[in-house]
Design a protein around this motif. Structure first.
Motif, PDB file in Angstrom:
ATOM      1  N   SER A  33      -3.212   4.763  -3.468  1.00 35.09           N
ATOM      2  CA  SER A  33      -3.943   5.517  -2.773  1.00 35.09           C
ATOM      3  C   SER A  33      -4.448   7.370  -3.084  1.00 35.09           C
ATOM      4  O   SER A  33      -4.458   8.145  -1.757  1.00 35.09           O
ATOM      5  CB  SER A  33      -4.622   5.481  -1.198  1.00 35.09           C
ATOM      6  OG  SER A  33      -3.605   5.823  -0.448  1.00 35.09           O
ATOM      7  N   THR A  86      -2.020  -3.697 -10.093  1.00 33.32           N
ATOM      8  CA  THR A  86      -2.399  -2.370  -9.119  1.00 33.32           C
ATOM      9  C   THR A  86      -4.010  -1.962  -9.077  1.00 33.32           C
ATOM     10  O   THR A  86      -4.739  -2.564  -9.926  1.00 33.32           O
ATOM     11  CB  THR A  86      -1.750  -1.563  -9.796  1.00 33.32           C
ATOM     12  OG1 THR A  86      -2.360  -0.803 -11.051  1.00 33.32           O
ATOM     13  CG2 THR A  86      -0.375  -2.004 -10.240  1.00 33.32           C
ATOM     14  N   LEU A  87      -4.307  -1.337  -7.739  1.00 36.02           N
ATOM     15  CA  LEU A  87      -5.524  -1.252  -8.226  1.00 36.02           C
ATOM     16  C   LEU A  87      -5.592   0.965  -7.325  1.00 36.02           C
ATOM     17  O   LEU A  87      -4.084   1.080  -6.639  1.00 36.02           O
ATOM     18  CB  LEU A  87      -6.185  -1.450  -6.962  1.00 36.02           C
ATOM     19  CG  LEU A  87      -8.041  -1.144  -7.038  1.00 36.02           C
ATOM     20  CD1 LEU A  87      -8.892  -2.355  -6.517  1.00 36.02           C
ATOM     21  CD2 LEU A  87      -7.603  -0.011  -5.608  1.00 36.02           C
ATOM     22  N   ILE A 116      -1.651  -1.994  -4.091  1.00 38.47           N
ATOM     23  CA  ILE A 116      -2.596  -0.474  -3.989  1.00 38.47           C
ATOM     24  C   ILE A 116      -1.948   1.291  -4.290  1.00 38.47           C
ATOM     25  O   ILE A 116      -1.121   0.873  -3.454  1.00 38.47           O
ATOM     26  CB  ILE A 116      -3.839  -0.532  -2.777  1.00 38.47           C
ATOM     27  CG1 ILE A 116      -4.027  -1.231  -3.091  1.00 38.47           C
ATOM     28  CG2 ILE A 116      -3.768   0.824  -2.662  1.00 38.47           C
ATOM     29  CD1 ILE A 116      -5.187  -1.817  -1.493  1.00 38.47           C
ATOM     30  N   ILE A 118     -11.863  -5.344  -2.771  1.00 40.56           N
ATOM     31  CA  ILE A 118     -11.477  -4.695  -2.491  1.00 40.56           C
ATOM     32  C   ILE A 118     -12.017  -3.293  -3.092  1.00 40.56           C
ATOM     33  O   ILE A 118     -11.897  -4.074  -4.269  1.00 40.56           O
ATOM     34  CB  ILE A 118      -9.854  -4.795  -2.601  1.00 40.56           C
ATOM     35  CG1 ILE A 118      -8.662  -5.150  -1.878  1.00 40.56           C
ATOM     36  CG2 ILE A 118      -9.348  -2.976  -2.355  1.00 40.56           C
ATOM     37  CD1 ILE A 118      -7.272  -5.799  -2.226  1.00 40.56           C
ATOM     38  N   GLY A 143     -12.041   1.193  -4.159  1.00 40.47           N
ATOM     39  CA  GLY A 143     -11.235   1.991  -3.981  1.00 40.47           C
ATOM     40  C   GLY A 143     -12.677   3.309  -4.327  1.00 40.47           C
ATOM     41  O   GLY A 143     -13.439   2.741  -4.952  1.00 40.47           O
ATOM     42  N   VAL A 194     -10.414   1.516   0.411  1.00 42.27           N
ATOM     43  CA  VAL A 194      -9.314   2.576   0.100  1.00 42.27           C
ATOM     44  C   VAL A 194      -9.558   3.438  -0.737  1.00 42.27           C
ATOM     45  O   VAL A 194     -10.434   3.791  -1.584  1.00 42.27           O
ATOM     46  CB  VAL A 194      -8.380   1.751  -1.321  1.00 42.27           C
ATOM     47  CG1 VAL A 194      -7.304   2.515  -1.583  1.00 42.27           C
ATOM     48  CG2 VAL A 194      -8.121   0.565  -0.933  1.00 42.27           C
ATOM     49  N   HIS A 250       1.023  -1.092  -0.034  1.00 44.26           N
ATOM     50  CA  HIS A 250      -0.123  -0.033  -0.194  1.00 44.26           C
ATOM     51  C   HIS A 250       0.789   1.338   0.108  1.00 44.26           C
ATOM     52  O   HIS A 250       1.817   1.256   0.595  1.00 44.26           O
ATOM     53  CB  HIS A 250      -0.943   0.262   0.867  1.00 44.26           C
ATOM     54  CG  HIS A 250      -1.562   1.588   1.261  1.00 44.26           C
ATOM     55  ND1 HIS A 250      -2.139   1.588   2.753  1.00 44.26           N
ATOM     56  CD2 HIS A 250      -2.414   1.994   1.043  1.00 44.26           C
ATOM     57  CE1 HIS A 250      -2.348   3.157   2.615  1.00 44.26           C
ATOM     58  NE2 HIS A 250      -2.881   2.608   0.991  1.00 44.26           N
TER      59      HIS A 250
END
Length: 288
Positions: A38, A67-68, A36, A111, A113, A151, A6
């Motif tokens: 953010s 990836t996110l 991740i 997950i 976002g 997220v 993260h």
């Protein structure tokens, strides 16, 4: 076990290239199941900065890393008022991702976002009722044994931001957002924004906030440091929805190294933490 890196607040345009390269090498070597990021990819949402951020994301994807990502307030133009209000995240969508509310699910985790960046605020974030409904709906279909992770760039809770105990402003529509998180059964709430590493059970921060563990990431690569905290990112080992490990990976001036290692378990009284004895405690996770 899901292994998640993260990172937050890259701030391309106000970044240290050496640190970017070191973070990339660290991720390529450890190969997390998911990276991740953010928000706050850029310093001022300029084209050149977005191109730098996109090139870095491209390096991760070429390395085979998934990836996110979500945007941050610095990914909305500040001084270009026409673009700020007419197309605030157009450059983010062009260079980073079209999806402002991405969702990822595998056998262990789910997950979501959510975009908290808005044109009408300079630095603060907001969450709207459509996003709250999405939060409930997405996680309603998730099997109960999976870990539900939310997220955002802005934390949903008021956060301690200084040594004097002062608190930040909570995200807009805070009470409704916390209620939605509680109803959705979120286990982990990941965010950034304040360039400060922090972890705490939500119920110790706000009454009636459910069973989430709130985890903040510091800035991974920016030269804009706050509270004298060095660049860092989080390395999560999510074993089950009631058991996980958090390692903080800190830049020591030459390389990224583990600075703290904390285990969390969720029991009858919520999340409890235990520092792992063999971890080199260069800078422990800030927690209440």
């Amino acid at each position: 076990m899901a292994r998640i890196a993260h990172l937050s607040d890259m701030h391309f345009g106000a970044h240290d290239r050496r640190i970017v390269d070191a973070a990339t090498a660290w991720l390529e070597e450890r190969r997390p199941d998911l990276v991740i990021i953010s928000g706050d990819f850029t310093q001022r949402a300029r084209v050149a900065q977005f191109r730098q951020a996109a090139a870095w994301l491209g390096r991760l994807h070429v390395a085979g890393l998934r990836t996110l990502v979500v945007p941050g307030n610095h990914d909305v133009p500040l001084y270009d008022l026409a673009r700020r209000f007419a197309a605030p995240l157009e450059r983010y969508k062009r260079y980073i991702s079209h999806d402002l509310c991405p969702f990822y699910e595998d056998r262990e985790v789910a997950i979501l976002g959510l975009n908290t960046a808005r044109s009408l605020t300079i630095k603060d974030g907001r969450i709207n009722h459509d996003q709250m409904a999405m939060l409930r709906d997405r996680f309603a279909a998730v099997a109960p044994d999976k870990t539900r992770i939310l997220v955002t760039h802005h934390p949903l809770f008021a956060m301690p931001i200084g040594k004097g105990g002062e608190l930040s402003e909570a995200v807009g529509r805070h009470e409704d957002a916390v209620k939605a998180v509680c109803e959705a059964g979120v286990h982990l709430a990941l965010a950034g924004h304040f360039h400060r590493t922090y972890a705490q059970a939500a119920q110790k921060m706000v009454a009636h906030s459910g069973g989430a563990l709130v985890i903040q990431a510091g800035t991974a690569t920016s030269t804009r440091l706050r509270n004298a905290e060095p660049q860092s990112f989080n390395w999560l080992h999510v074993r089950r929805n009631d058991e996980m490990e958090l390692q903080v990976i800190v830049w020591d001036g030459a390389a990224f190294r583990r600075a703290s290692h904390v285990e969390y378990a969720h029991g009858g009284e919520g999340w409890a933490s235990r520092a792992v004895a063999d971890a080199p405690m260069m800078g422990a996770v800030a927690r209440g």
